[in-house]
Design a protein around this motif. Structure first.
Motif, PDB file in Angstrom:
ATOM      1  N   THR A  60       0.803  -1.237   0.000  1.00  0.00           N
ATOM      2  CA  THR A  60       0.000   0.000   0.000  1.00  0.00           C
ATOM      3  C   THR A  60       0.831   1.280   0.000  1.00  0.00           C
ATOM      4  O   THR A  60       0.279   2.353  -0.201  1.00  0.00           O
ATOM      5  N   ALA A  61       2.129   1.226   0.209  1.00  0.00           N
ATOM      6  CA  ALA A  61       2.942   2.452   0.241  1.00  0.00           C
ATOM      7  C   ALA A  61       2.953   3.148  -1.111  1.00  0.00           C
ATOM      8  O   ALA A  61       2.936   4.381  -1.186  1.00  0.00           O
ATOM      9  N   ALA A  62       2.980   2.374  -2.190  1.00  0.00           N
ATOM     10  CA  ALA A  62       3.051   2.973  -3.523  1.00  0.00           C
ATOM     11  C   ALA A  62       1.824   3.842  -3.817  1.00  0.00           C
ATOM     12  O   ALA A  62       1.930   4.839  -4.532  1.00  0.00           O
ATOM     13  N   PHE A  63       0.670   3.482  -3.260  1.00  0.00           N
ATOM     14  CA  PHE A  63      -0.526   4.303  -3.471  1.00  0.00           C
ATOM     15  C   PHE A  63      -0.339   5.697  -2.875  1.00  0.00           C
ATOM     16  O   PHE A  63      -0.671   6.705  -3.499  1.00  0.00           O
ATOM     17  N   PHE A  64       0.207   5.761  -1.667  1.00  0.00           N
ATOM     18  CA  PHE A  64       0.395   7.045  -0.990  1.00  0.00           C
ATOM     19  C   PHE A  64       1.551   7.841  -1.585  1.00  0.00           C
ATOM     20  O   PHE A  64       1.460   9.056  -1.749  1.00  0.00           O
ATOM     21  N   VAL A  65       2.625   7.151  -1.900  1.00  0.00           N
ATOM     22  CA  VAL A  65       3.788   7.825  -2.480  1.00  0.00           C
ATOM     23  C   VAL A  65       3.444   8.377  -3.858  1.00  0.00           C
ATOM     24  O   VAL A  65       3.857   9.471  -4.225  1.00  0.00           O
ATOM     25  N   GLU A  66       2.661   7.629  -4.618  1.00  0.00           N
ATOM     26  CA  GLU A  66       2.259   8.089  -5.954  1.00  0.00           C
ATOM     27  C   GLU A  66       1.489   9.399  -5.861  1.00  0.00           C
ATOM     28  O   GLU A  66       1.727  10.317  -6.645  1.00  0.00           O
ATOM     29  N   ARG A  67       0.592   9.520  -4.905  1.00  0.00           N
ATOM     30  CA  ARG A  67      -0.164  10.759  -4.713  1.00  0.00           C
ATOM     31  C   ARG A  67       0.764  11.927  -4.401  1.00  0.00           C
ATOM     32  O   ARG A  67       0.622  13.019  -4.931  1.00  0.00           O
ATOM     33  N   GLN A  68       1.715  11.683  -3.523  1.00  0.00           N
ATOM     34  CA  GLN A  68       2.669  12.716  -3.139  1.00  0.00           C
ATOM     35  C   GLN A  68       3.533  13.133  -4.337  1.00  0.00           C
ATOM     36  O   GLN A  68       3.775  14.317  -4.551  1.00  0.00           O
ATOM     37  N   VAL A  69       3.967  12.167  -5.116  1.00  0.00           N
ATOM     38  CA  VAL A  69       4.799  12.454  -6.291  1.00  0.00           C
ATOM     39  C   VAL A  69       4.022  13.279  -7.305  1.00  0.00           C
ATOM     40  O   VAL A  69       4.554  14.249  -7.862  1.00  0.00           O
ATOM     41  N   VAL A  70       2.774  12.939  -7.533  1.00  0.00           N
ATOM     42  CA  VAL A  70       1.965  13.689  -8.499  1.00  0.00           C
ATOM     43  C   VAL A  70       1.830  15.142  -8.058  1.00  0.00           C
ATOM     44  O   VAL A  70       1.963  16.058  -8.879  1.00  0.00           O
ATOM     45  N   ARG A  71       1.580  15.368  -6.765  1.00  0.00           N
ATOM     46  CA  ARG A  71       1.462  16.743  -6.266  1.00  0.00           C
ATOM     47  C   ARG A  71       2.750  17.537  -6.474  1.00  0.00           C
ATOM     48  O   ARG A  71       2.710  18.730  -6.737  1.00  0.00           O
ATOM     49  N   GLU A  72       3.883  16.871  -6.348  1.00  0.00           N
ATOM     50  CA  GLU A  72       5.158  17.565  -6.495  1.00  0.00           C
ATOM     51  C   GLU A  72       5.563  17.765  -7.950  1.00  0.00           C
ATOM     52  O   GLU A  72       6.218  18.752  -8.281  1.00  0.00           O
ATOM     53  N   VAL A  73       5.187  16.840  -8.826  1.00  0.00           N
ATOM     54  CA  VAL A  73       5.653  16.884 -10.211  1.00  0.00           C
ATOM     55  C   VAL A  73       4.714  17.674 -11.117  1.00  0.00           C
ATOM     56  O   VAL A  73       5.164  18.241 -12.116  1.00  0.00           O
TER      57      VAL A  73
END
Length: 110
Positions: free
Chosen positions: A83-96
């Motif tokens: 489940t970490a990839a789901f949360f990290v993906e959201r964070q990455v999208v906000r930053e990129v």
């Protein structure tokens, strides 16, 4: 940076995360109930190949976004934590997203 770099990363992040959850479920059945040994082997191999593709796409995104080593390492490892990839993906999208918006050409005014 092109949007396709982020799109590839996002797709592989979701696919890898889902396959990891499937693998965890298979492991529970294999070691908890003694069934599904062959299915667990197949799912683990598929997840392994997909994780390698995820690593390539995440590294490509990280190098284009000029992430620090710690940030890149966390994104790469998130594909191994359920489940970490789901949360990290959201964070990455906000930053990129702002980086992609900054590269968009300005419309020509008449």
């Amino acid at each position: 940076m092109k949007r396709s770099v982020l799109t590839r990363y996002r797709a592989m992040a979701y696919i890898t995360a889902v396959m990891l959850l499937v693998l965890c479920t298979c492991m529970v059945f294999k070691y908890g109930f003694g069934m599904g040994k062959d299915l667990t082997l197949v799912v683990s191999q598929i997840h392994g190949v997909l994780y390698i593709i995820y690593l390539v796409f995440a590294f490509d995104l990280g190098s284009k976004a000029k992430w620090k080593f710690g940030k890149l390492l966390w994104v790469l490892i998130s594909g191994t934590i359920p489940t970490a990839a789901f949360f990290v993906e959201r964070q990455v999208v906000r930053e990129v997203e702002p980086l992609i918006a900054g590269d968009a050409p300005e419309p020509v005014k008449a």
